[in-house]
Design a protein around this motif. Structure first.
Motif, PDB file in Angstrom:
ATOM      1  N   GLU A 111       0.816  -1.215   0.000  1.00  0.00           N
ATOM      2  CA  GLU A 111       0.000   0.000   0.000  1.00  0.00           C
ATOM      3  C   GLU A 111       0.854   1.271   0.000  1.00  0.00           C
ATOM      4  O   GLU A 111       0.368   2.343  -0.335  1.00  0.00           O
ATOM      5  CB  GLU A 111      -0.906   0.037   1.237  1.00  0.00           C
ATOM      6  N   LEU A 112       2.107   1.134   0.432  1.00  0.00           N
ATOM      7  CA  LEU A 112       2.946   2.320   0.538  1.00  0.00           C
ATOM      8  C   LEU A 112       3.614   2.623  -0.798  1.00  0.00           C
ATOM      9  O   LEU A 112       3.810   1.738  -1.617  1.00  0.00           O
ATOM     10  CB  LEU A 112       4.008   2.120   1.624  1.00  0.00           C
ATOM     11  N   THR A 113       3.976   3.874  -0.994  1.00  0.00           N
ATOM     12  CA  THR A 113       4.627   4.247  -2.247  1.00  0.00           C
ATOM     13  C   THR A 113       6.072   3.784  -2.237  1.00  0.00           C
ATOM     14  O   THR A 113       6.612   3.394  -1.204  1.00  0.00           O
ATOM     15  CB  THR A 113       4.630   5.776  -2.432  1.00  0.00           C
ATOM     16  N   GLY A 114       6.682   3.849  -3.417  1.00  0.00           N
ATOM     17  CA  GLY A 114       8.083   3.481  -3.537  1.00  0.00           C
ATOM     18  C   GLY A 114       8.942   4.272  -2.562  1.00  0.00           C
ATOM     19  O   GLY A 114       9.768   3.723  -1.856  1.00  0.00           O
TER      20      GLY A 114
ATOM     21  N   LEU B  47       0.280   4.057  10.713  1.00  0.00           N
ATOM     22  CA  LEU B  47      -0.679   5.129  10.467  1.00  0.00           C
ATOM     23  C   LEU B  47      -1.008   5.228   8.986  1.00  0.00           C
ATOM     24  O   LEU B  47      -2.173   5.378   8.598  1.00  0.00           O
ATOM     25  CB  LEU B  47      -0.115   6.452  10.977  1.00  0.00           C
ATOM     26  N   GLN B  48       0.027   5.117   8.141  1.00  0.00           N
ATOM     27  CA  GLN B  48      -0.202   5.237   6.700  1.00  0.00           C
ATOM     28  C   GLN B  48      -1.137   4.149   6.190  1.00  0.00           C
ATOM     29  O   GLN B  48      -2.069   4.408   5.447  1.00  0.00           O
ATOM     30  CB  GLN B  48       1.131   5.158   5.957  1.00  0.00           C
ATOM     31  N   ILE B  49      -0.880   2.920   6.618  1.00  0.00           N
ATOM     32  CA  ILE B  49      -1.685   1.811   6.115  1.00  0.00           C
ATOM     33  C   ILE B  49      -3.116   1.914   6.630  1.00  0.00           C
ATOM     34  O   ILE B  49      -4.072   1.698   5.897  1.00  0.00           O
ATOM     35  CB  ILE B  49      -1.069   0.462   6.532  1.00  0.00           C
ATOM     36  N   ARG B  50      -3.242   2.289   7.903  1.00  0.00           N
ATOM     37  CA  ARG B  50      -4.561   2.307   8.514  1.00  0.00           C
ATOM     38  C   ARG B  50      -5.471   3.317   7.820  1.00  0.00           C
ATOM     39  O   ARG B  50      -6.656   3.081   7.635  1.00  0.00           O
ATOM     40  CB  ARG B  50      -4.429   2.646  10.001  1.00  0.00           C
ATOM     41  N   TYR B  51      -4.897   4.451   7.445  1.00  0.00           N
ATOM     42  CA  TYR B  51      -5.773   5.507   6.953  1.00  0.00           C
ATOM     43  C   TYR B  51      -5.659   5.763   5.459  1.00  0.00           C
ATOM     44  O   TYR B  51      -6.340   6.609   4.922  1.00  0.00           O
ATOM     45  CB  TYR B  51      -5.498   6.790   7.741  1.00  0.00           C
ATOM     46  N   LYS B  52      -4.791   5.012   4.792  1.00  0.00           N
ATOM     47  CA  LYS B  52      -4.550   5.296   3.386  1.00  0.00           C
ATOM     48  C   LYS B  52      -5.771   5.011   2.521  1.00  0.00           C
ATOM     49  O   LYS B  52      -6.166   5.816   1.697  1.00  0.00           O
ATOM     50  CB  LYS B  52      -3.373   4.484   2.888  1.00  0.00           C
ATOM     51  N   GLN B  53      -6.367   3.853   2.714  1.00  0.00           N
ATOM     52  CA  GLN B  53      -7.404   3.449   1.773  1.00  0.00           C
ATOM     53  C   GLN B  53      -8.807   3.627   2.320  1.00  0.00           C
ATOM     54  O   GLN B  53      -9.766   3.155   1.733  1.00  0.00           O
ATOM     55  CB  GLN B  53      -7.172   1.996   1.361  1.00  0.00           C
ATOM     56  N   SER B  54      -8.944   4.321   3.457  1.00  0.00           N
ATOM     57  CA  SER B  54     -10.296   4.523   3.959  1.00  0.00           C
ATOM     58  C   SER B  54     -10.766   5.922   3.563  1.00  0.00           C
ATOM     59  O   SER B  54      -9.982   6.860   3.513  1.00  0.00           O
ATOM     60  CB  SER B  54     -10.332   4.344   5.473  1.00  0.00           C
ATOM     61  N   VAL B  55     -12.052   6.026   3.272  1.00  0.00           N
ATOM     62  CA  VAL B  55     -12.604   7.274   2.766  1.00  0.00           C
ATOM     63  C   VAL B  55     -12.472   8.385   3.805  1.00  0.00           C
ATOM     64  O   VAL B  55     -12.119   9.517   3.498  1.00  0.00           O
ATOM     65  CB  VAL B  55     -14.088   7.077   2.405  1.00  0.00           C
ATOM     66  N   PHE B  56     -12.746   8.052   5.054  1.00  0.00           N
ATOM     67  CA  PHE B  56     -12.777   9.087   6.078  1.00  0.00           C
ATOM     68  C   PHE B  56     -11.414   9.359   6.697  1.00  0.00           C
ATOM     69  O   PHE B  56     -11.260  10.271   7.482  1.00  0.00           O
ATOM     70  CB  PHE B  56     -13.787   8.720   7.171  1.00  0.00           C
TER      71      PHE B  56
END
Lengths: 431, 289
Positions: A111-114, B47-56
């Motif tokens: 999910e993270l960018t490069g 933090l990035q993974i948790r909130y990256k793909q959620s709309v809110f």
């Protein structure tokens, strides 16, 4: 420790205890039942020495190769050197920061960018943030990722992921670099780039421990080599001598009959003989375009019926060990309801698709997710040229690449101008 | 040939000796400190993974406790009419309990799974394994901080004034962090060896929910059961965390100092035991996982 040594390994041993079914994790309930079962008589767990009394030293700035067959203890040694697992006995003394390239891309998150992954991966490999920042441009350029650096890694091709991962690892600058087989992945051009990178590392005075099956690159990179066999050092010294010993060892194994060959597996089935047949006649070599049978005699060493057994024969090129043909009972959907005490397993290849040349065959037999018997290089195959396409001659001198032959036909037709113009119509080109 | 430069560099690094592990190993907190950047990036990943793909996105951290508070206020405040001491409206009381509780339950659940989830890393790279549960807890502390703003807003919206002891709230929350982290590390290490811990964790969290004063006040425990139980109840550090937070923030009845000390002692014991076990087990994580 001597002043000019980077690594000293003294009487190093590693024992694994095989508990439960396969070792490793288990369920608590299993553990409790086991305790009850073994009450009164204290069961000794099965032991397995992956390494036994290993001794060697590596001088600062030296590049050393570690070679050996699968299961000889190479990866265990690597894991101890990189502190992933502790030894059971003995000690290792290391002088300098250790960086291990065990498997590139570990810790990459899709999910993270490069960019985000470069920093995360760098931190995992024990690089300082400032170090990564200062080499960031270099890393991206080496990986040849270009504008995709801010795209999530899940959108990358596997090649791109691999290049980026290796690039991060390659810019790690420890005094002692431990490298495992990483060069066996990626395309040829990238492999060369990586080898170059490792040569630079050793020129810069880093100590490199290189663990590989790839004998040519071991010869190119290493000054000295160590050969491991069944957990012990079986040869050590100049790289040429050790490789000769290794090749000699492989050859002597190949000269043995199938029954006595080096193998893996639980032994529930043991293959004892391999032969080639055509229409019931034993033959030496298959002919391109003609049917042939590979016949394997085996013995069963268990009462189980071994329902759901799966057999696989892989044909690889002799020169560069590229798998060309994969023959698998799971692929054809073949199941055997009961495996007899003794038997012959026959695999018929219709219209041999291999062009004339030298090949070899690997064999695997599994049941219930467990390997029963596996022998690499069961036999060599020398295929004689034949008329695959029935055009009245062999393929020799016609095919540019040595690849398998596929039944195919060609045709050619004239088309109208209107149809032709429609092909170049910009409206058709995908945006 | 090694250049003078690299030789000089090599000298800076002390010799590292790898030997078979003893029965107990040292805490090696210095090593953890040396890997602080790794902890930073692992937390960032959380933090990035948790909130990256959620709309809110990050607003979930606000939304979640609000929804819980609303539901609990409706059922326990209006339908079941739970008795709480003092004159604070039940929704305010509930949200001040739910927010710290959410942190604890999530930190235990996420922390317990942290090692197994990163099994790949553990079997392939060396780093202090404690970095994994630590980064899970740190990521959730950020959520906790955001959710605390919700608590303050809800409190003010109901016309309740914030108590002057509000500066003590972080101290009680810290006790909650220690408790959650202690449980998480212990369970994480056990989970490497015994995979049924995964099944056990939700059950443990449920039990902890009922024995902690999330929706009721712990100060009333023991009114019927007796003095012993009123103290024993605080062996669960969460009792002090929740009652203490509500005392510091809303001027609710406070647990006595002795009860808080019982909680602190029990949390310290839990954390020490957990880390000692973790350190002992961690050397073989890569072999077992």
């Amino acid at each position: 420790m001597r002043g000019d040594n980077a690594i000293e390994v003294n009487d190093l041993s590693k024992r694994y205890e095989i508990t439960g079914d396969q070792g490793g994790y288990m369920l608590m309930t299993e553990r409790i039942t086991e305790r009850f079962k073994s009450m009164g008589r204290r069961q000794k767990p099965q032991e397995f020495w992956a390494l036994r009394d290993i001794n060697f030293e590596v001088k600062r700035g030296e590049t050393i190769g570690i070679i050996g067959h699968n299961g000889a203890g190479k990866s265990t040694l690597l894991k101890i050197l990189s502190r992933i697992t502790p030894p059971t006995k003995g000690e290792v003394r290391l002088h300098g920061r250790v960086g291990a390239l065990l498997e590139v891309g570990t810790g990459f998150h899709p999910e993270l960018t490069g960019r985000e992954n470069v920093f995360l991966n760098g931190a995992i490999l024990d690089m300082k943030r400032r170090e990564i920042q200062s080499r960031f441009e270099e890393i991206v350029e080496f990986a040849d990722i270009g504008p995709f650096i801010d795209t999530p890694v899940k959108r990358y091709s596997s090649g791109m992921q691999l290049r980026l991962a290796f690039s991060v690892a390659a810019h790690l600058q420890p005094e002692i670099l431990i490298v495992d087989e990483v060069l066996s992945v990626g395309d040829l051009a990238f492999q060369r780039k990586c080898l170059g990178r490792m040569e630079t590392a050793s020129r810069e005075g880093r100590t490199v421990v290189f663990i590989s099956h790839n004998l040519p690159s071991v010869v190119n990179l290493c000054d000295r080599a160590i050969m491991l066999s069944e957990g012990r050092v079986s040869a050590a010294g100049k790289v040429g001598d050790v490789i000769d010993a290794y090749v000699g060892d492989v050859t002597s194994d190949l000269e043995r009959g199938l029954r006595d060959r080096r193998r893996h597996g639980n032994g529930k089935i043991r293959f004892v003989d391999f032969r080639l047949e055509r229409e019931g006649q034993v033959i030496d070599s298959p002919i391109t375009g003609e049917d042939f049978d590979m016949v394997l005699s085996f013995e069963k060493h268990t009462q189980e019926a071994l329902r759901g057994s799966r057999f696989n024969l892989t044909i690889l090129t002799l020169s560069d060990q590229t798998p060309l043909v994969d023959l698998d009972t799971a692929a054809t959907g073949t199941t055997f309801t009961e495996i007899p005490e003794q038997g012959e397993l026959r695999c018929t290849v219709h219209r041999c698709p291999l062009p004339a040349g030298q090949y070899y065959v690997d064999l695997r037999a599994d049941a219930g997710g467990e390997r029963m018997d596996a022998v690499n290089h069961v036999s060599e195959l020398t295929v004689a040229g034949g008329d695959f396409h029935g055009r009245g001659g062999t393929q020799e001198g016609i095919m540019d690449y040595r690849t398998v032959l596929v039944d195919h036909t060609w045709s050619l037709d004239a088309i109208s101008t209107a149809a032709f113009d429609a092909l170049s119509d910009p409206a058709r080109t995908p945006g | 040939m090694p250049t003078a430069d690299t030789q000089a560099q090599a000298v800076e690094y002390p010799e590292l000796v790898i030997t078979p592990p003893g029965r107990w190993s040292a805490l090696r907190l210095g090593e953890l400190w040396a890997h602080r950047e790794l902890i930073y990036f692992l937390t960032k990943r959380e933090l990035q993974i948790r909130y990256k793909q959620s709309v809110f996105g990050i607003s979930w951290a606000i939304f979640q406790p609000l929804v819980f508070a609303f539901v609990f206020a409706l059922f326990f405040g209006l339908v079941l009419k739970v008795n709480i001491p003092g004159d604070v409206p039940y929704p305010v009381f509930a949200v001040a309990g739910i927010v710290p509780w959410q942190f604890t339950s999530q930190a235990i659940t996420a922390g317990a799974a942290s090692l197994v989830l990163d099994a790949d890393l553990i079997s392939k790279v060396y780093f202090p394994r404690l970095a994994l549960p630590i980064s899970k807890a740190l990521g959730l502390i950020i959520d906790l901080a955001i959710a605390l703003v919700v608590v303050v807003v809800v409190t003010l919206a109901y016309g309740v004034s914030i108590a002057s002891t509000v500066y003590l709230v972080p101290a009680f929350l810290l006790l909650g962090v220690v408790t959650a982290f202690g449980m998480a590390t212990l369970l994480a290490a056990l989970n490497v060896k015994y995979r049924d811990v995964e099944v056990l964790v939700p059950m443990l969290v449920q039990i902890l929910f009922f024995v902690s004063p999330v929706l009721y006040s712990g100060t009333t425990v023991g009114e019927q059961a007796g003095k012993f139980w009123s103290y024993a109840y605080y062996a669960n550090p969460m009792a002090s965390v929740l009652d203490g937070t509500r005392w510091a923030l809303l001027d609710q009845p406070a647990p006595s100092a002795a009860k808080v000390l019982i909680s602190i002692g029990s949390a310290a014991l839990l954390l020490t035991g957990a880390i000692l076990y973790f350190r002992r087990a961690e050397r073989f994580f890569a072999d077992v996982i």
